[in-house]
Write a protein that holds these residues in place. Sequence first.
Motif: not given
Length: 361
Positions: A315-319, A347-351, A339-341, A300-301
């Motif tokens: 969130t991306v880390p959880a995924a 998208a954010t920098e954190a993603d 994986v597919a974004l 999830p971006f």
Amino acid sequence: MAEQAGVAEEETEREETGREEPRARRRPWLRWAWRVALTLVLVLLVPLLAGEIALRANYTGDPADGTYTRHKDAIWLGHAWVDGRKSDPDVETLARRLKDTGIRDLYVHSGPLEHDGTLPKSAYPKVRWLIAAVHRDLPGVRVQAWLGDKLATEGPDGLRLERPGTRAAVVRSTREILTAGFEGAHFDLEPLHSGDRNYLSLLDDLRSVTRDHGALLSVAAHQIDPVPAFHSFWGTTTGHPKWWSQSFFGQVARRVDQIAVMSYDTMQPLQSLYGGYVAQQTSLALEVTPADTDLLMGLPFFHENRFGHWAHAETVPAAVHGVRLGLSRTDANRANFGVALYVDFAATEADWTAYKADWVR
């Protein structure tokens, strides 16, 4: 004595009139209604709580060593890349962003299809420029046309796969976009109900076209039943089945080169529950996807708060942690996996940082 006399008179009056005190009146229907309500709550709540506990447990443990990118990843890109809003500097920026990642495929939005299955060429006027620019700045990365439409499965409007003429038009549209230079066709048709034989027939016809062009056929796939036949239960109660059976997922996976699970919009309220859900989905998909088909799990971006999606949970880390756990438990050495974004413009920098740190390494 006077008080005793008064009590005796009241008792005599009740005996003569036959009236009962209000507290003595009984309402058996009310007790029955409460019991039914309590039973319904327990029937719905207990399985739900049990399921959430199972998802939380599914998120525990450590992924196996080596469960990182296989350089088979993909990203969904918005329509701006083919309609004239992007230029060479944008491709150069994208190339810097994707450098040293595992991304090999770009799903570029080039539709949507018309409800009759046709696709006007005016929908993707800059495709040849984009493909040339990507090949120049991102050698080895493929550009696929992301095509989709709303299906008329839950309402009167939309594309109707049950019509042979509509399916034939989709096939012609696919032949045209491949002739235009796209290196694959990526389909996202929703809401697509589990067991749709017309969809399987369409995939058979599309596979013939993509093979003739030396191109890829890929699809965005619904999630798999978290418990057997859950799509039937959910469809009966809400009118929107949402999930696919694991068997139907396998039937789709056998007909395509790539299948990307839309593993977001899960209704999970916590990161641990979402991650456990993704781990489960990864395992279920791996069990029925052929070894020569690329299986991609969606990340999830994007960041929205609405029914079905909590940005603080999905969130991306959880995924990524869930993907690695599912891969570790089911087929840790699988090569055709990624994986597919979803999606570049949200998208954010954190993603990006989480994707690179947790998956690319």
